[in-house]
Scaffold this active site. Structure first.
Site, PDB file in Angstrom:
ATOM      1  N   GLU A  80       0.831  -1.203   0.000  1.00 53.51           N
ATOM      2  CA  GLU A  80       0.000   0.000   0.000  1.00 53.51           C
ATOM      3  C   GLU A  80       0.864   1.252   0.000  1.00 53.51           C
ATOM      4  OE1 GLU A  80      -2.552  -0.575   3.380  1.00 53.51           O
ATOM      5  OE2 GLU A  80      -3.865  -1.910   2.268  1.00 53.51           O
ATOM      6  N   CYS A 118       3.473   8.494   0.973  1.00 54.97           N
ATOM      7  CA  CYS A 118       3.996   7.581   1.991  1.00 54.97           C
ATOM      8  C   CYS A 118       4.160   6.212   1.313  1.00 54.97           C
ATOM      9  CB  CYS A 118       3.000   7.513   3.153  1.00 54.97           C
ATOM     10  SG  CYS A 118       3.464   6.315   4.399  1.00 54.97           S
ATOM     11  N   CYS A 135       6.036  -6.885   7.631  1.00 59.16           N
ATOM     12  CA  CYS A 135       7.121  -6.344   8.454  1.00 59.16           C
ATOM     13  C   CYS A 135       7.397  -7.302   9.612  1.00 59.16           C
ATOM     14  CB  CYS A 135       6.717  -4.972   9.013  1.00 59.16           C
ATOM     15  SG  CYS A 135       7.992  -4.243  10.072  1.00 59.16           S
ATOM     16  N   CYS A 146       5.328  -4.361  15.928  1.00 58.51           N
ATOM     17  CA  CYS A 146       4.833  -3.321  16.842  1.00 58.51           C
ATOM     18  C   CYS A 146       3.337  -3.569  17.105  1.00 58.51           C
ATOM     19  CB  CYS A 146       5.034  -1.930  16.245  1.00 58.51           C
ATOM     20  SG  CYS A 146       6.748  -1.596  15.845  1.00 58.51           S
ATOM     21  N   CYS A 152       0.333  -1.793  15.211  1.00 58.26           N
ATOM     22  CA  CYS A 152       0.466  -1.654  13.760  1.00 58.26           C
ATOM     23  C   CYS A 152      -0.148  -2.833  13.003  1.00 58.26           C
ATOM     24  CB  CYS A 152       1.945  -1.538  13.426  1.00 58.26           C
ATOM     25  SG  CYS A 152       2.260  -1.528  11.660  1.00 58.26           S
ATOM     26  N   CYS A 154      -1.216   6.363  10.122  1.00 59.08           N
ATOM     27  CA  CYS A 154      -0.115   5.617  10.723  1.00 59.08           C
ATOM     28  C   CYS A 154      -0.594   4.319  11.359  1.00 59.08           C
ATOM     29  CB  CYS A 154       0.550   6.451  11.812  1.00 59.08           C
ATOM     30  SG  CYS A 154       1.381   7.854  11.143  1.00 59.08           S
TER      31      CYS A 154
HETATM   32  S1  SF4 Z   1       5.189   0.300  12.930  1.00 61.46           S
HETATM   33 FE1  SF4 Z   1       4.544  -1.479  11.720  1.00 61.46          FE
HETATM   34  S2  SF4 Z   1       5.611  -1.277   9.779  1.00 61.46           S
HETATM   35 FE2  SF4 Z   1       6.646   0.091  11.253  1.00 61.46          FE
HETATM   36  S3  SF4 Z   1       8.308  -1.153  12.147  1.00 61.46           S
HETATM   37 FE3  SF4 Z   1       6.535  -1.405  13.499  1.00 61.46          FE
HETATM   38  S4  SF4 Z   1       5.500  -3.252  12.726  1.00 61.46           S
HETATM   39 FE4  SF4 Z   1       6.884  -2.563  11.120  1.00 61.46          FE
END
Ligand code: SF4
Length: 353
Positions: free
Chosen positions: A94, A112, A119, A123, A126, A345
């Site tokens: 995306e 962006c 990933c 986190c 996220c 975000c």
């Molecule tokens: S915020 Fe999401 S995309 Fe960014 S490093 Fe953490 S898990 Fe990965």
């Protein structure tokens, strides 16, 4: 020479010139092709009208030229656009286009972009982190997001240009540093998109060795570090990276980065109701960042559909920011955009539905 795995959109001008020489072509052809691909954003060899049909055929047999496939576009009530794009191998990423200030025709644009499919950093807040890691993007795929979305928007507005670029989409950019750096240098090239180097922001969740490597690159981008908590206990709860690189190590690496590059670092602080939005955290944050040349972006968090995090009230947000400023920190509240289409975000997850 067989079909190359080289993607024309991920090559420096000099690499193209050298490659054309290998094909027995004059070097100026490399420069022409770089300009067609990177500045004029054509989508196919046949659009390069100053190349003969024979050369177009030869190039198509030797180089890859694969625009990303647009699967879906969603438009937010604030004008933010989120794009679901498919890569050559069918994987999806995306990108989010944001508009700022001015009348529609005068708005500045920020794109962006993603650097990985999924990933690995996990986190808690996220949506991408919940997907796990699939693979790194190539420089051509990173550059391709800028080129293809520019091509698309130019159909409606011939003057369209991306002014700012943020490497904050899906993925941890510093885990894909060589391809990220290559894409930045291509997109900044004066014969390409010419995106100002100081208008390019690269974010990280706080990978210390990679911050040290980036400091050696002599590249004037803006480094944005996702902090989100002012002490290890809280940060461990939401960012697994903190167990490997706790705040002491992270902040020291940021100090070294600033010393080496002479640039300020931006710290991102997602403000979460009842988690990190109290006066106690104001004191901790100001102590942690004392004496550091830094900007702090406070981002009231957007709720991820299955997330357990909520946004503080406007009053609480204002109070938090005012208190940080009183402690002498340079703080802005980052404008929240596209949350109604899950483009803000932490909301990107490659599904868009
Ligand atoms: S915020 Fe999401 S995309 Fe960014 S490093 Fe953490 S898990 Fe990965």
């Amino acid at each position: 020479m067989g079909k190359s795995s080289l993607d024309v959109r991920g090559l420096y001008k000099n690499e193209l010139i050298d490659y054309l020489a290998q094909l027995g072509e004059k070097s100026f052809r490399g420069k022409q092709i770089f300009c067609w691909v990177q500045a004029r954003v054509v989508q196919d060899w046949s659009e390069m009208t100053n190349l003969s049909n024979t050369l177009q055929d030869k190039l198509s047999q030797n180089l890859r030229f694969s625009p990303l496939k647009l699967i879906l576009e969603r438009v937010s009530c604030d004008g933010t656009r989120k794009y679901l794009l498919e890569l050559e191998d069918g994987k999806r990423i995306e990108s989010v286009l944001l508009f700022h200030g001015g009348a529609i025709s005068k708005k500045r644009t920020t794109l962006c972009i993603s650097t990985q499919v999924g990933c690995p950093m996990g986190c808690e807040f996220c949506a991408t982190g919940k997907m796990g890691f699939v693979r790194n993007l190539t420089a051509g795929e990173i550059v391709g997001q800028v080129l293809d979305l520019t091509y698309l928007r130019k159909k409606e507005d011939q003057q369209f240009k991306i002014n700012n670029l943020v490497y904050m989409g899906m993925g941890e950019p510093l885990l894909n540093l060589p391809e990220v750096l290559k894409s930045i240098r291509i997109l900044n090239h004066e014969e390409g998109q010419k995106i100002g180097i100081r208008r390019i922001t690269v974010s990280t969740c706080g990978l210390v060795p990679q911050i040290e490597s980036l400091a050696e690159e002599n590249i004037d981008i803006v480094l944005a570090v996702s902090l989100h908590a002012p002490n290890d206990k809280l940060r461990n709860e939401i960012m697994p990276v903190n167990k490997q690189y706790p705040l002491g190590k992270l902040i020291n690496s940021c100090r070294r980065y600033i010393e080496k590059t002479g640039r300020r670092v931006t710290f991102e602080y997602a403000l979460v109701k009842g988690f990190n939005d109290n006066m106690e955290q104001v004191v901790e944050l100001s102590t942690l960042l004392r004496g550091i040349k830094a900007n702090i972006n406070v981002i009231p968090i957007n709720t991820v559909s299955d997330g357990a995090f909520n946004k503080p009230s406007s009053e609480k947000i204002k109070k938090f920011v005012v208190a940080l400023r009183e402690k002498g920190l340079d703080v802005v509240i980052r404008e929240e955009k596209g949350s109604d289409i899950e483009a803000a975000c932490g909301q990107l997850a490659g599904s868009i539905m």
